[in-house]
Design an enzyme around this catalytic site. Structure first.
Site, PDB file in Angstrom:
ATOM      1  N   ILE A 172     -12.100 100.342  27.649  1.00  0.00           N
ATOM      2  CA  ILE A 172     -11.018 100.909  28.457  1.00  0.00           C
ATOM      3  C   ILE A 172      -9.864  99.937  28.668  1.00  0.00           C
ATOM      4  O   ILE A 172      -8.943 100.215  29.417  1.00  0.00           O
ATOM      5  CB  ILE A 172     -11.514 101.452  29.811  1.00  0.00           C
ATOM      6  CG1 ILE A 172     -12.079 100.340  30.667  1.00  0.00           C
ATOM      7  CG2 ILE A 172     -12.534 102.542  29.632  1.00  0.00           C
ATOM      8  CD1 ILE A 172     -12.091 100.721  32.132  1.00  0.00           C
ATOM      9  N   LYS A 222     -14.583 102.903  45.266  1.00  0.00           N
ATOM     10  CA  LYS A 222     -14.109 101.811  46.090  1.00  0.00           C
ATOM     11  C   LYS A 222     -14.479 100.486  45.434  1.00  0.00           C
ATOM     12  O   LYS A 222     -15.403 100.489  44.625  1.00  0.00           O
ATOM     13  CB  LYS A 222     -14.681 101.907  47.497  1.00  0.00           C
ATOM     14  CG  LYS A 222     -16.182 101.552  47.599  1.00  0.00           C
ATOM     15  CD  LYS A 222     -16.579 101.216  49.003  1.00  0.00           C
ATOM     16  CE  LYS A 222     -16.617  99.746  49.242  1.00  0.00           C
ATOM     17  NZ  LYS A 222     -17.945  99.151  49.329  1.00  0.00           N
ATOM     18  N   HIS A 236     -18.066 107.212  49.838  1.00  0.00           N
ATOM     19  CA  HIS A 236     -19.282 108.038  49.762  1.00  0.00           C
ATOM     20  C   HIS A 236     -19.802 108.436  51.141  1.00  0.00           C
ATOM     21  O   HIS A 236     -20.580 109.365  51.259  1.00  0.00           O
ATOM     22  CB  HIS A 236     -20.364 107.359  48.913  1.00  0.00           C
ATOM     23  CG  HIS A 236     -21.100 106.255  49.594  1.00  0.00           C
ATOM     24  ND1 HIS A 236     -20.588 104.996  49.749  1.00  0.00           N
ATOM     25  CD2 HIS A 236     -22.312 106.231  50.180  1.00  0.00           C
ATOM     26  CE1 HIS A 236     -21.472 104.243  50.383  1.00  0.00           C
ATOM     27  NE2 HIS A 236     -22.530 104.959  50.662  1.00  0.00           N
ATOM     28  N   LYS A 252     -21.788 112.335  52.951  1.00  0.00           N
ATOM     29  CA  LYS A 252     -23.052 112.447  53.700  1.00  0.00           C
ATOM     30  C   LYS A 252     -23.019 113.720  54.552  1.00  0.00           C
ATOM     31  O   LYS A 252     -22.029 114.006  55.219  1.00  0.00           O
ATOM     32  CB  LYS A 252     -23.258 111.212  54.584  1.00  0.00           C
ATOM     33  CG  LYS A 252     -23.498 109.926  53.773  1.00  0.00           C
ATOM     34  CD  LYS A 252     -23.780 108.735  54.687  1.00  0.00           C
ATOM     35  CE  LYS A 252     -23.748 107.420  53.937  1.00  0.00           C
ATOM     36  NZ  LYS A 252     -24.932 107.137  53.128  1.00  0.00           N
ATOM     37  N   GLU A 308     -27.451  97.471  58.562  1.00  0.00           N
ATOM     38  CA  GLU A 308     -28.265  97.447  57.341  1.00  0.00           C
ATOM     39  C   GLU A 308     -29.272  96.318  57.444  1.00  0.00           C
ATOM     40  O   GLU A 308     -28.964  95.252  57.952  1.00  0.00           O
ATOM     41  CB  GLU A 308     -27.380  97.240  56.108  1.00  0.00           C
ATOM     42  CG  GLU A 308     -26.451  98.393  55.838  1.00  0.00           C
ATOM     43  CD  GLU A 308     -25.699  98.199  54.547  1.00  0.00           C
ATOM     44  OE1 GLU A 308     -26.153  98.729  53.530  1.00  0.00           O
ATOM     45  OE2 GLU A 308     -24.675  97.487  54.555  1.00  0.00           O
ATOM     46  N   ASP A 346     -15.739  95.300  52.804  1.00  0.00           N
ATOM     47  CA  ASP A 346     -16.844  96.053  52.214  1.00  0.00           C
ATOM     48  C   ASP A 346     -17.205  97.295  53.032  1.00  0.00           C
ATOM     49  O   ASP A 346     -17.579  98.313  52.472  1.00  0.00           O
ATOM     50  CB  ASP A 346     -18.069  95.140  52.075  1.00  0.00           C
ATOM     51  CG  ASP A 346     -19.181  95.772  51.249  1.00  0.00           C
ATOM     52  OD1 ASP A 346     -18.876  96.249  50.134  1.00  0.00           O
ATOM     53  OD2 ASP A 346     -20.338  95.802  51.708  1.00  0.00           O
ATOM     54  N   HIS A 375     -15.729 102.801  55.242  1.00  0.00           N
ATOM     55  CA  HIS A 375     -16.736 103.629  55.923  1.00  0.00           C
ATOM     56  C   HIS A 375     -16.568 103.697  57.445  1.00  0.00           C
ATOM     57  O   HIS A 375     -16.586 104.775  58.023  1.00  0.00           O
ATOM     58  CB  HIS A 375     -18.141 103.125  55.589  1.00  0.00           C
ATOM     59  CG  HIS A 375     -18.372 102.888  54.121  1.00  0.00           C
ATOM     60  ND1 HIS A 375     -17.873 103.715  53.144  1.00  0.00           N
ATOM     61  CD2 HIS A 375     -19.053 101.912  53.460  1.00  0.00           C
ATOM     62  CE1 HIS A 375     -18.244 103.267  51.952  1.00  0.00           C
ATOM     63  NE2 HIS A 375     -18.956 102.162  52.114  1.00  0.00           N
TER      64      HIS A 375
HETATM   65  C1  BG6 Z   1     -21.280 100.237  50.063  1.00  0.00           C
HETATM   66  C2  BG6 Z   1     -21.204  98.763  50.328  1.00  0.00           C
HETATM   67  O1  BG6 Z   1     -20.005 100.793  50.016  1.00  0.00           O
HETATM   68  O2  BG6 Z   1     -22.026 100.872  51.089  1.00  0.00           O
HETATM   69  C3  BG6 Z   1     -22.585  98.168  50.458  1.00  0.00           C
HETATM   70  O3  BG6 Z   1     -20.507  98.122  49.276  1.00  0.00           O
HETATM   71  C4  BG6 Z   1     -23.407  98.936  51.467  1.00  0.00           C
HETATM   72  O4  BG6 Z   1     -22.515  96.793  50.825  1.00  0.00           O
HETATM   73  C5  BG6 Z   1     -23.365 100.428  51.187  1.00  0.00           C
HETATM   74  O5  BG6 Z   1     -24.741  98.458  51.410  1.00  0.00           O
HETATM   75  C6  BG6 Z   1     -24.033 101.219  52.285  1.00  0.00           C
HETATM   76  O6  BG6 Z   1     -24.144 102.562  51.909  1.00  0.00           O
HETATM   77  P1  BG6 Z   1     -25.290 103.491  52.493  1.00  0.00           P
HETATM   78  O7  BG6 Z   1     -24.985 104.834  51.939  1.00  0.00           O
HETATM   79  O8  BG6 Z   1     -26.584 102.929  52.028  1.00  0.00           O
HETATM   80  O9  BG6 Z   1     -25.165 103.433  53.986  1.00  0.00           O
END
Ligand code: BG6
Length: 482
Positions: free
Chosen positions: A89, A149, A179, A183, A217, A236, A241
């Site tokens: 690409i 992202k 993403h 959810k 996390e 991140d 998010h």
């Molecule tokens: C990602 C981050 O966008 O989201 C990660 O780069 C993170 O660091 C992840 O662990 C968390 O996603 P989820 O869906 O597991 O909450």
């Protein structure tokens, strides 16, 4: 037109996201018969696979990631629609050749979705080359591009990326993924707020003391050190998010559930976030790094990268003036949980005074985004057979099991929406830029001489102890429940 066949072209076909998320999501959509008849999936990357080799590899990984719903028979059928095409690409010629190849494969008018699941460094040039090769031209069907992202690494780079993309694709062809918006429980926030009458009248400064948004996390950085150390928790997790969760919690009701109307309301929230300056960075932000981070692969000695952050933001508008929004996220925390806590005010007058009886606790609504999807409402009730003692009780709602693999993965919904041309759950250009304009000053302050201390914290707890003290100093406390 939803019935028109689609071609889904995945750039970065040999990557981790493709095998871990994209193909399993597409396979499930195929099993559920959601994809338009005749939909094809074409993987593109530099590796020299045949169709057969790529299918076999994906068969193994998909079985591993979807143990409950994988069957060899369904996989065989799905594979009839899966192709591989080697391509680089960074090369203009490869895009021209890919275009010809896709035209031949399709044979007639067909919608296309291009998924950029490559290194973010390559987005800009790949999109420019796609434009030059005519791949954005919509005369034989829609042409949409999904961008993973991170979208830029700061405001300036996000603006530059937007400008450059807009030379090849119109904004309504661009689908920037977050993403979290895929959810189910995040979408349920719309239902909770705008399909009920009992919450919305209370959803404001008159009844709400503060809001907590936690994305905890348990995982550590592990092998992602090289990427993570240049990113850190703010880039991140917060720029995307956490701010997304805040926008949906705080936004006004749009007139209709329509991509632009929804995003207009979300963007207004970002416009209202009070900018920080001077001592705000020390008072309203907190940063931490878990013990052991410096020993992870790829992390340079003495790195000051934060793996935990807590922010106190104010949304200066009619609804939220004076209500702090506490945003918190960290790696190496005590458990994996994403939750939004609406902390209501205490009753205005206490009939049951403390001393003889305990002070009633204020109501809380806890929205469990994951993994215990559901919500809990905490309220006071009388302890039977006491004079007038109260205690905290709660209503508990759990989403019912949604099928063999539980809640559908976010990528199923997002891929389906992109195929159908619904951008409601994707970030618009102004939204991404505004989000950076909130996060950039904090990143800069943290890199300056006046940076607040980087608190080292023990893995397996709720981040640095200073974080609890910080809340106590404000006569509040984190909802630290797994
Ligand atoms: C990602 C981050 O966008 O989201 C990660 O780069 C993170 O660091 C992840 O662990 C968390 O996603 P989820 O869906 O597991 O909450």
């Amino acid at each position: 037109d939803n019935d028109m066949p689609s071609t889904i072209v995945i750039f970065g076909a040999s990557g981790d996201l493709t095998s871990r998320k994209l193909i399993p999501a597409l396979f499930r959509l195929f099993q559920k018969k959601r994809l338009p008849e005749g939909t094809r999936i074409v993987g593109v990357s530099r590796s020299d696979f045949s169709d057969e080799q790529w299918r076999n590899q994906l068969g193994e990984t998909t079985e591993k990631f979807l143990p409950a719903s994988f069957t060899a028979e369904d996989w065989k059928q799905f594979c009839q629609h899966v192709y591989y095409r080697p391509g680089d690409i960074t090369k203009a010629d490869d895009f021209v050749a890919l275009g010809k190849h896709l035209d031949e494969l399709e044979g007639a008018a067909c919608d296309r979705v291009y998924y950029l699941s490559t290194s973010p460094r390559l987005y800009e040039s790949a999109i420019t080359l796609m434009g030059q090769a005519g791949l954005a031209d919509e005369s034989a069907g829609s042409r949409r591009v999904i961008i993973e992202k991170p979208f830029g690494t700061d405001l300036a780079s996000a603006e530059a990326l937007n400008q450059s993309i807009h030379k090849s694709f119109h904004e309504n062809q661009i689908y920037r993924i977050d993403h979290y918006l895929g959810k189910e429980t995040v979408q349920n926030l719309f239902a909770l707020r705008f399909a009920n009458t009992i919450f919305e009248p209370l959803w404001n400064r008159n009844y709400i003391d503060h809001v907590q948004i936690t994305v905890a996390e348990e995982v550590v950085i592990g092998r992602r050190g090289g990427y993570y150390d240049t990113s850190g928790i703010l880039r991140d997790m917060f720029q995307n998010h956490l701010l997304q969760l805040m926008m949906i919690t705080a936004m006004e009701a749009p007139a209709r559930y329509d991509a632009n109307l929804v995003r207009d309301e979300k963007v207004k929230v970002l416009h209202s976030v009070r900018p920080m300056s001077g001592s705000d960075f020390a008072c309203n932000t907190l940063r931490g790094q878990y013990q052991g981070y410096l020993q992870e692969d790829g992390v340079p000695a003495g790195s000051q990268t934060a793996t935990f952050a807590a922010l106190k933001l104010y949304i200066d508008n009619w609804r939220w003036k004076g209500v702090p929004f506490y945003l918190r996220s960290g790696k190496a925390m005590s458990c994996r949980t994403t939750q939004i806590v609406i902390q209501f005010r205490s009753p205005p007058h206490l009939l049951f005074p403390s001393g003889k009886m305990r002070t009633p606790e204020a109501n809380q609504l806890v929205i469990q985004v994951q993994p215990a999807e559901g919500l809990q409402m905490y309220f006071q009730s009388k302890v039977p057979d006491t004079e007038m003692k109260t205690r905290t009780s709660h209503f508990d709602f759990r989403f019912q099991d949604a099928g063999p693999d539980g809640m559908p993965d976010a990528y199923q919904r997002l891929l389906m929406d992109a195929v159908n041309g619904d951008a409601s759950l994707f970030a618009r250009s102004d939204e991404v830029e505004l989000a950076w304009s909130i996060i950039d000053p904090i990143i800069n302050a943290w890199g300056s001489a006046a940076a607040p201390d980087l608190h080292v914290y023990e893995p397996g707890l709720w981040g640095p102890t200073e974080s609890s003290e910080w809340m106590q100093g404000q006569k509040r406390s984190w909802f630290d429940v797994c």
